[in-house]
Design an enzyme around this catalytic site. Structure first.
Site, PDB file in Angstrom:
ATOM      1  N   HIS A 290      10.966   6.884   7.945  1.00 37.86           N
ATOM      2  CA  HIS A 290      11.452   7.053   6.580  1.00 37.86           C
ATOM      3  C   HIS A 290      12.957   7.297   6.597  1.00 37.86           C
ATOM      4  O   HIS A 290      13.514   7.788   7.578  1.00 37.86           O
ATOM      5  CB  HIS A 290      10.710   8.207   5.895  1.00 37.86           C
ATOM      6  CG  HIS A 290       9.322   7.838   5.486  1.00 37.86           C
ATOM      7  ND1 HIS A 290       8.741   8.268   4.317  1.00 37.86           N
ATOM      8  CD2 HIS A 290       8.382   7.051   6.087  1.00 37.86           C
ATOM      9  CE1 HIS A 290       7.513   7.785   4.210  1.00 37.86           C
ATOM     10  NE2 HIS A 290       7.280   7.044   5.280  1.00 37.86           N
TER      11      HIS A 290
ATOM     12  N   ARG B  28       0.827  -1.215   0.000  1.00 38.15           N
ATOM     13  CA  ARG B  28       0.000   0.000   0.000  1.00 38.15           C
ATOM     14  C   ARG B  28       0.858   1.261   0.000  1.00 38.15           C
ATOM     15  O   ARG B  28       1.004   1.938  -1.002  1.00 38.15           O
ATOM     16  CB  ARG B  28      -0.954  -0.009   1.201  1.00 38.15           C
ATOM     17  CG  ARG B  28      -2.142   0.957   1.064  1.00 38.15           C
ATOM     18  CD  ARG B  28      -1.813   2.406   1.323  1.00 38.15           C
ATOM     19  NE  ARG B  28      -1.335   2.652   2.676  1.00 38.15           N
ATOM     20  CZ  ARG B  28      -0.910   3.832   3.105  1.00 38.15           C
ATOM     21  NH1 ARG B  28      -0.881   4.880   2.266  1.00 38.15           N
ATOM     22  NH2 ARG B  28      -0.467   3.997   4.341  1.00 38.15           N
ATOM     23  N   ASP B  29       1.490   1.563   1.120  1.00 38.51           N
ATOM     24  CA  ASP B  29       2.279   2.787   1.243  1.00 38.51           C
ATOM     25  C   ASP B  29       3.451   2.794   0.272  1.00 38.51           C
ATOM     26  O   ASP B  29       3.855   3.849  -0.219  1.00 38.51           O
ATOM     27  CB  ASP B  29       2.775   2.924   2.685  1.00 38.51           C
ATOM     28  CG  ASP B  29       3.387   4.285   2.973  1.00 38.51           C
ATOM     29  OD1 ASP B  29       2.996   5.255   2.309  1.00 38.51           O
ATOM     30  OD2 ASP B  29       4.239   4.372   3.860  1.00 38.51           O
TER      31      ASP B  29
ATOM     32  N   HIS C  94       6.956   4.217  12.504  1.00 32.80           N
ATOM     33  CA  HIS C  94       6.955   4.208  11.027  1.00 32.80           C
ATOM     34  C   HIS C  94       7.998   5.242  10.582  1.00 32.80           C
ATOM     35  O   HIS C  94       7.736   6.444  10.617  1.00 32.80           O
ATOM     36  CB  HIS C  94       5.558   4.579  10.525  1.00 32.80           C
ATOM     37  CG  HIS C  94       5.402   4.537   9.035  1.00 32.80           C
ATOM     38  ND1 HIS C  94       4.483   3.716   8.412  1.00 32.80           N
ATOM     39  CD2 HIS C  94       6.030   5.207   8.041  1.00 32.80           C
ATOM     40  CE1 HIS C  94       4.543   3.891   7.105  1.00 32.80           C
ATOM     41  NE2 HIS C  94       5.487   4.795   6.858  1.00 32.80           N
TER      42      HIS C  94
ATOM     43  N   ASN D 166      10.357   4.537   2.533  1.00 33.69           N
ATOM     44  CA  ASN D 166      10.206   3.803   3.784  1.00 33.69           C
ATOM     45  C   ASN D 166      11.469   3.014   4.104  1.00 33.69           C
ATOM     46  O   ASN D 166      12.235   2.640   3.207  1.00 33.69           O
ATOM     47  CB  ASN D 166       9.036   2.824   3.673  1.00 33.69           C
ATOM     48  CG  ASN D 166       7.707   3.518   3.567  1.00 33.69           C
ATOM     49  OD1 ASN D 166       7.298   4.218   4.477  1.00 33.69           O
ATOM     50  ND2 ASN D 166       7.004   3.320   2.458  1.00 33.69           N
TER      51      ASN D 166
ATOM     52  N   CYS E 179      10.449   8.143  -4.792  1.00 36.01           N
ATOM     53  CA  CYS E 179      11.196   7.867  -6.020  1.00 36.01           C
ATOM     54  C   CYS E 179      12.694   7.870  -5.739  1.00 36.01           C
ATOM     55  O   CYS E 179      13.232   8.870  -5.262  1.00 36.01           O
ATOM     56  CB  CYS E 179      10.870   8.914  -7.086  1.00 36.01           C
ATOM     57  SG  CYS E 179      11.823   8.689  -8.596  1.00 36.01           S
TER      58      CYS E 179
END
Length: 300
Positions: free
Chosen positions: A207, A13-14, A205, A247, A238
């Site tokens: 990044h 999903r993410d 979560h 992520n 990207c």
């Protein structure tokens, strides 16, 4: 016996939602099947949103129907509104996710409302979920910095997280959205949240924009957090764009956890196979440092 850390795989999903290439339903199904084969049990498989706005997530309900419905699997769908929730309900989904942020500017830019208004929109979902015995997971973005308004105070994060918990979210994932945080700042957020909530209802979560995700996860582990979101091969964002905020790769998270003695339930060889398969489909190199080193050592 080793302590277990739950990995919530958000690549389908993410991850895919932020990739330029749109995969076919069959490719997405094969991707999730690979993840399940590798031992991942908690997977966010798609999003019930308009295909017009997010073509990468088209037919997520149909995808869900084709996935194995096993008692040991926790397959979820993102449902930003009641219409999305009803779509998830219709295909037998037992867990949905909702999202907001700790930044007023971020919420307004992304979903065109205030934080309080975003929470009000979730109340109908929460009520319906309770009636149908469906679990709701909450996401809170921008827990350290916001791209529009800068630093976010830890108490602002606590306020939003507490509201989601009081509304009925069984778990709240705190998102370090733009990857600018350092462990000292992450520690302050966790300490503020843990003063109000049990660590069992919190997840991280992170990044990896500035390469800090693993360091921030290590700090989170020291604070007692035992649930983390990650994305296979670092999907999302990207890799060719300056400042891409992808992520943390599931493979890199696995490396950290396994070498620290935590149990994850993951089969390494099958995880590597899954990583290679999705990278090949997308036509790019994995963003996982561990995967790339692992493959090089195998070829040497």
């Amino acid at each position: 016996m080793s302590e277990f850390v739950k990995i919530v795989e958000v690549g389908p999903r993410d991850g895919l939602q932020n990739e330029k290439q749109t995969l076919t339903l069959e490719q997405r199904l094969n991707f999730i099947t690979d993840l399940i084969d590798a031992g991942l049990k908690s997977i966010e498989v798609g999003s019930c949103v308009s295909a017009k706005w997010v073509p990468q997530m088209a037919q997520s309900d149909e995808l869900f129907k084709q996935l194995p419905q096993r008692a040991d699997l926790n397959l979820s769908l993102l449902t930003p509104n009641i219409k999305g929730f009803e779509t998830a309900l219709a295909v037998g989904c037992k867990e949905v996710a909702v999202f907001t942020a700790a930044s007023e500017s971020f919420v307004r830019k992304n979903i065109n409302c205030s934080i309080d208004e975003s929470l009000e929109k979730f109340s109908e979902i929460m009520q319906a979920a309770k009636q149908h015995n469906i679990r709701v997971r909450g996401y809170v973005s921008c827990i350290v910095d916001c791209p529009y308004e800068g630093a976010i105070e830890p108490q602002q994060v606590v306020k939003v997280v507490k509201q989601l918990y009081d509304m009925g979210c069984y778990e709240i994932s705190l998102g370090e959205t733009i990857g600018t945080a350092t462990p000292d700042r992450v520690q302050k957020v966790w300490q503020a949240c843990l003063a109000e909530l049990d660590s069992k209802v919190l997840a991280g979560h992170f990044h990896n924009t500035y390469g800090m995700a693993i360091a921030n996860i290590y700090q989170s582990l020291q604070q007692g957090i035992r649930v983390f979101d990650s994305s296979l091969a670092g999907l999302g964002g990207c890799p060719y764009a300056k400042g891409a905020s992808g992520n943390i790769a599931t493979e890199d998270l696995f490396y950290l956890l396994s070498h620290m003695g935590f149990e994850t339930g993951i089969d390494l060889d099958k995880l590597m196979t899954a990583s290679q398969n999705i990278s090949q489909i997308l036509g790019r190199k994995s963003l996982s440092n561990y995967t790339n080193s692992y493959l090089q050592s195998r070829c040497a």
